[in-house]
Design a protein around this motif. Structure first.
Motif, short mmCIF file in Angstrom:
data_model
loop_
_atom_site.label_atom_id
_atom_site.label_comp_id
_atom_site.label_asym_id
_atom_site.label_seq_id
_atom_site.Cartn_x
_atom_site.Cartn_y
_atom_site.Cartn_z
N HIS A 1 0.63 -7.36 13.91
CA HIS A 1 1.73 -7.51 14.94
C HIS A 1 2.48 -6.52 15.19
O HIS A 1 2.75 -5.66 14.08
N ARG A 2 3.36 -6.34 15.86
CA ARG A 2 3.96 -5.07 16.24
C ARG A 2 5.20 -4.97 15.32
O ARG A 2 5.84 -3.63 15.37
N LYS A 3 5.73 -5.87 14.46
CA LYS A 3 6.58 -5.57 13.57
C LYS A 3 6.17 -5.43 11.86
O LYS A 3 6.96 -5.28 11.26
N ILE A 4 4.91 -5.46 11.90
CA ILE A 4 4.42 -5.31 10.70
C ILE A 4 4.62 -4.05 10.08
O ILE A 4 4.85 -3.85 8.78
N ASP A 5 4.69 -2.88 10.84
CA ASP A 5 5.18 -1.55 10.26
C ASP A 5 6.50 -1.62 9.75
O ASP A 5 6.86 -0.81 8.78
N PRO B 1 0.79 -1.38 -0.02
CA PRO B 1 -0.08 0.09 -0.03
C PRO B 1 0.86 1.29 -0.07
O PRO B 1 1.92 1.33 0.63
N LEU B 2 0.55 2.26 -0.93
CA LEU B 2 1.02 3.55 -1.02
C LEU B 2 2.50 3.38 -1.35
O LEU B 2 3.31 4.35 -1.24
N THR B 3 2.72 2.36 -2.16
CA THR B 3 4.35 2.29 -2.56
C THR B 3 4.47 3.42 -3.66
O THR B 3 5.76 4.01 -3.44
N GLY C 1 0.93 8.01 7.29
CA GLY C 1 -0.08 7.47 8.01
C GLY C 1 0.31 5.91 8.53
O GLY C 1 1.30 5.58 8.75
N ASN C 2 -0.81 5.09 8.37
CA ASN C 2 -0.46 3.70 8.69
C ASN C 2 -0.90 2.74 7.80
O ASN C 2 -1.79 2.05 7.78
N PRO C 3 -0.09 2.75 6.50
CA PRO C 3 -0.56 2.00 5.25
C PRO C 3 -0.49 0.59 5.37
O PRO C 3 -0.96 -0.12 4.68
N TRP C 4 0.53 -0.12 6.47
CA TRP C 4 0.73 -1.33 6.80
C TRP C 4 -0.75 -1.78 7.22
O TRP C 4 -0.76 -3.26 7.10
N SER C 5 -1.76 -1.01 7.66
CA SER C 5 -2.87 -1.86 8.07
C SER C 5 -3.90 -2.24 7.13
O SER C 5 -4.58 -2.91 7.28
N TYR C 6 -3.31 -1.95 5.80
CA TYR C 6 -4.04 -2.48 4.56
C TYR C 6 -3.37 -3.71 4.01
O TYR C 6 -3.89 -4.09 3.01
N LEU C 7 -2.25 -4.10 4.54
CA LEU C 7 -1.66 -5.24 4.19
C LEU C 7 -2.39 -6.36 4.40
O LEU C 7 -3.34 -6.85 5.26
N GLN C 8 -2.32 -7.40 3.13
CA GLN C 8 -3.02 -8.83 3.44
C GLN C 8 -2.21 -9.55 4.58
O GLN C 8 -1.03 -9.67 4.13
N PRO C 9 -2.99 -10.10 5.56
CA PRO C 9 -2.09 -10.91 6.49
C PRO C 9 -1.56 -12.05 5.94
O PRO C 9 -1.97 -12.85 5.13
#
Length: 422
Positions: free
Chosen positions: A367-371, A215-217, A347-355
């Motif tokens: 999880h705490r290292k996804i960002d 996201p947002l790359t 912002g928090n674009p990692w929140s849009y990542l596919q798990p």
């Protein structure tokens, strides 16, 4: 007459008794048994001969009854025709083997020609082609090889400001990059180029759709390039962070990447231009000139040459050190470099990542290292945005070794059997 009759009966009686005595004797019994055995053996032998003859006769009769007597059966039974058929098959096998040998020679010739074009200088390559009866005009292109010189020149033009202009050509490539909800949290970029000029521009080193990238790359890559390429590197308000790559024993290339991503995050947060210095993995004879011991040996430098020169100039100034206009890696703790905060301006674009992280059969959405994973992917994508001509050549050699012969076989199959005569 009566005497004669009486004498005859007496003689018959005597003969009968004598015969009875002889029949009851042992030698006589043996003779009888032997005679009977001989009769039995003779009977069995005659019966066997009779059966065998009948079987052979029946088989011949049956065979003659089934097999028609025509011209084809006559040809097959002809020994001269059988020899001709065997000679024809032997000639076909020889032709096939000869054709395979010729194909193998052609494949090896084309592969060697590509190798000379890949590893040797232009003059040496031309000399080799002449020695094998080829020329550049008759040599088909290898589909997997990249024209490194041409691509490097093109990338260099895209990575620098055009003449008499302040921006590279790709800033005019418009796109919908600012429509993501997280873009509303961006802070005002005072030290960056005017936002309206760069708004919507697409960085050319990002390929694929937005769904194929993080996201947002595209927006992050554009902003990183603008941050690392200020319009005026001599601006007194501009600050720098000069850092060597990790060189401690036991630090692999992955650790070096992680450390530099942390330093780039610090530079973004402190509004500094990151300038990388010594890179031990480029300290060899393959890296020529100024690219020796530099990241620029493999990929385009992280900032412009003007900013690099300005940063090294400031490092010789005590006033710049005192005012922290320039800093180095030693100014920061290991925790800040390896586990510090990542830039939050997007912002928090990692929140849009596919798990993709699975624990006990369940996908973890956060999880705490996804960002940090998201940020390292963005930082490395920027640092590796363009391959240099040297790295391009290394990739060509790797592809040539991996499937060059297979590619030569497919190319020759499309050219026909006239090459290299044509």
């Amino acid at each position: 007459m009566e005497v004669s009759s009486s004498n005859q009966k007496t003689i018959e009686r005597v003969v009968s008794q004598r015969a009875l005595q002889m029949g009851s004797s042992f030698p006589c019994q043996i003779c009888v048994v032997g005679f009977l055995c001989g009769v039995c053996i003779a009977s069995l032998f005659i019966a066997a001969l009779t059966s065998f003859g009948t079987f052979e006769f029946g088989r011949v009769s049956l065979s003659m009854g089934i097999t028609p007597w025509n011209s084809s059966s006559n040809i097959i039974s002809d020994p001269n025709t059988s020899i001709e058929l065997k000679e024809t098959e032997r000639k076909q096998d020889y032709d096939n083997n000869s054709r395979q040998e010729q194909d193998g020679h052609r494949i090896a010739l084309l592969y060697s020609a590509w190798s000379s074009m890949l590893r040797e200088s232009s003059d040496v390559a031309d000399e080799f082609l002449r020695s094998v009866g080829l020329s550049r005009s008759t040599l088909p292109n290898a589909p997997y090889l990249e024209n490194c010189k041409l691509s490097s020149e093109l990338n260099r033009r895209l990575d620098n400001q055009a003449k008499n202009e302040s921006f590279p050509p790709w800033v005019s490539w418009k796109g919908a990059l600012d429509t993501h909800p997280a873009s509303s949290s961006n802070e005002q970029l005072k030290d960056f180029w005017h936002q309206e000029t760069s708004k919507g521009s697409n960085p050319p080193w990002i390929t694929g759709s937005d769904g194929e990238n993080y996201p947002l790359t595209r927006k992050v890559q554009r902003d990183l390039w603008i941050h690392q390429h200020p319009m005026n590197c001599s601006d007194p308000s501009l600050r720098f962070l000069v850092a060597d790559w990790e060189t401690l024993p036991g630090f692999g290339i992955g650790a070096q990447f992680a450390g530099m991503c942390g330093l780039l995050a610090i530079a973004i947060r402190e509004k500094r231009v990151l300038v990388t210095n010594y890179y031990n993995r480029a300290d060899h004879e393959g890296c020529k000139g100024s690219s020796r011991s530099s990241w620029a040996c493999y990929f385009f430098p992280e900032t412009s040459q003007e900013c690099r020169d300005r940063a090294f100039e400031l490092m010789r100034s005590e006033d710049a050190w005192a005012k922290e206009i320039v800093t180095v890696k030693q100014n920061y703790t290991s925790k800040e470099i390896w586990a510090g905060r990542i830039p939050r301006r997007w912002g928090n674009p990692w929140s849009y990542l596919q798990p993709t992280t699975e624990i006990n059969g369940s996908l973890i959405t956060y999880h705490r290292k996804i960002d940090r994973r998201w940020w390292r992917a963005q930082a490395l994508r920027y640092l590796m945005r363009y391959r240099t001509e040297y790295t391009c050549g290394l990739m060509n050699e790797a592809r040539h070794t991996a499937f060059g012969k297979e590619a030569a076989e497919h190319v020759l199959a499309s050219l026909g059997r006239d090459w290299p005569k044509v």
